[in-house]
Design an enzyme around this catalytic site. Sequence first.
Site, PDB file in Angstrom:
ATOM      1  N   CYS A   1      28.174  50.626  31.812  1.00 13.42           N
ATOM      2  CA  CYS A   1      27.932  49.943  33.180  1.00 13.42           C
ATOM      3  C   CYS A   1      29.024  49.835  34.247  1.00 13.42           C
ATOM      4  O   CYS A   1      28.681  50.269  35.380  1.00 13.42           O
ATOM      5  CB  CYS A   1      27.972  48.445  32.789  1.00 13.42           C
TER       6      CYS A   1
ATOM      7  N   CYS B   1      31.767  40.003  28.760  1.00 14.68           N
ATOM      8  CA  CYS B   1      31.045  41.380  28.850  1.00 14.68           C
ATOM      9  C   CYS B   1      30.558  41.832  27.408  1.00 14.68           C
ATOM     10  O   CYS B   1      29.420  42.126  27.345  1.00 14.68           O
ATOM     11  CB  CYS B   1      32.006  42.551  29.377  1.00 14.68           C
TER      12      CYS B   1
ATOM     13  N   ARG C   1      52.946  34.889  25.896  1.00 13.80           N
ATOM     14  CA  ARG C   1      54.489  34.425  26.441  1.00 13.80           C
ATOM     15  C   ARG C   1      54.502  32.888  26.787  1.00 13.80           C
ATOM     16  O   ARG C   1      55.448  32.499  26.585  1.00 13.80           O
ATOM     17  CB  ARG C   1      54.437  35.558  27.775  1.00 13.80           C
TER      18      ARG C   1
ATOM     19  N   CYS D   1      63.795  25.887  34.610  1.00 13.91           N
ATOM     20  CA  CYS D   1      64.606  27.521  34.534  1.00 13.91           C
ATOM     21  C   CYS D   1      63.943  28.222  35.653  1.00 13.91           C
ATOM     22  O   CYS D   1      64.992  29.151  36.106  1.00 13.91           O
ATOM     23  CB  CYS D   1      63.868  27.767  32.999  1.00 13.91           C
ATOM     24  N   HIS D   2      62.814  28.380  35.717  1.00  9.62           N
ATOM     25  CA  HIS D   2      62.449  29.758  36.472  1.00  9.62           C
ATOM     26  C   HIS D   2      62.627  29.497  37.927  1.00  9.62           C
ATOM     27  O   HIS D   2      62.331  30.505  38.735  1.00  9.62           O
ATOM     28  CB  HIS D   2      60.895  30.106  36.205  1.00  9.62           C
TER      29      HIS D   2
ATOM     30  N   CYS E   1      57.138  30.268  25.508  1.00  7.86           N
ATOM     31  CA  CYS E   1      58.109  29.178  26.316  1.00  7.86           C
ATOM     32  C   CYS E   1      57.851  27.792  25.610  1.00  7.86           C
ATOM     33  O   CYS E   1      58.612  26.935  25.656  1.00  7.86           O
ATOM     34  CB  CYS E   1      57.626  29.467  27.733  1.00  7.86           C
TER      35      CYS E   1
ATOM     36  N   CYS F   1      31.608  50.072  27.546  1.00  8.61           N
ATOM     37  CA  CYS F   1      31.999  49.531  29.131  1.00  8.61           C
ATOM     38  C   CYS F   1      31.594  50.677  30.144  1.00  8.61           C
ATOM     39  O   CYS F   1      31.130  50.024  31.226  1.00  8.61           O
ATOM     40  CB  CYS F   1      33.655  49.185  28.975  1.00  8.61           C
TER      41      CYS F   1
END
Lengths: 106, 258
Positions: free
Chosen positions: B76, B111, B215, B177-178, B219, B73
Amino acid sequence: MARALINVPAKAKRGEVIEIKTLISHNMETGFRPDNTGKPVPRDIITEFVCKYNGEEIFRAELFPAISANPFLTFFTIATESGTLNFEWTGDNGFSASESANITVE
Amino acid sequence: MRSGAVAAVATAVLAATAIAAEIPLADRKSGYDFMGRETRAMQDDDTANPGMLWVLDGEALWKRKDGAAGKSCADCHGDAQTSMKGVAARYPTFNAARGRPIDLEQRVNMCRTDQQQSTPLPFESKDLLALTAYVGRQSRGMPIDIADDERTRPFLQAGRDMFNQRQGQLNLSCALCHEDNWGQKLAGAPIPQGHATGYPLYRLEWQSLGSLQRRLRNCLVGMRAQSYTFGAPEYVDLELFLMWRARGMPVETPAVRP
């Protein structure tokens, strides 16, 4: 070797109580969990941790399957003299890791 | 005149109950604000935050040459501390070659296949989590900045629709919910506002680092809804919407959550 993170104050006054924090990367496989074919996954845990301050043992812990992955151990000691703290973890399947940190006591 | 005003108030109340109101920008809170003192301390201290173990692994991987091209990595991108600063705050981002937004995991794997001529890393593998955590760490504290333009708008809308769509056997939507019930308790645990500010993050429940898609899968399973395969466009659209929803909030990667 397993990756570990150590937090020891670089400097301390003589007689001062210092906190030492250690964190090491380990799965801590309990031995009680089945894999997706139903067979139990063999136990693979760290069983012992030792900290030495200039060669003298100041802290020792036994670890068991109920301890979480990536165990984080923190403890206190009194800064007596400048020198090196050595940390050593040993466990199942020949697991062994060590780290060290320097401290200057004024 | 008076009855007109009453009617207007009645309509306003009706509208408020019918459509979930988006959380005003100033009232947004990170999941961090819902955590206990000990878990906060764990996130704040780089030597106590287990996510840092992955960041350190990522730093080593960044410099490791890989694939038929024999490139790392760093060959570059140079020093990640400068080249990757602020990058994670802009992801998911529109990718012209794919014609749609891609998330950081997909970018890393692009990549790997195109530049390193290597194999893509499996989702949730230690190496992919390590690289995304390392790249994400370079943006810690920087405000999330998702492009809202002609190219991203249709995908943002798709993500928003998914967020508001009731689904699964429990007939729940993310918003229920959120947005409508954040701050309340669900099985004893506080319901956060669902801002994806710290991914990949270390969940104590997982005893591991995990991506935002992991995650989201959690849910969906909890809602008894069908989850998608990792890397599915539905997830990326939702990730894009969630990051846009958290615009301006600071990146916390690698965060710690209970």
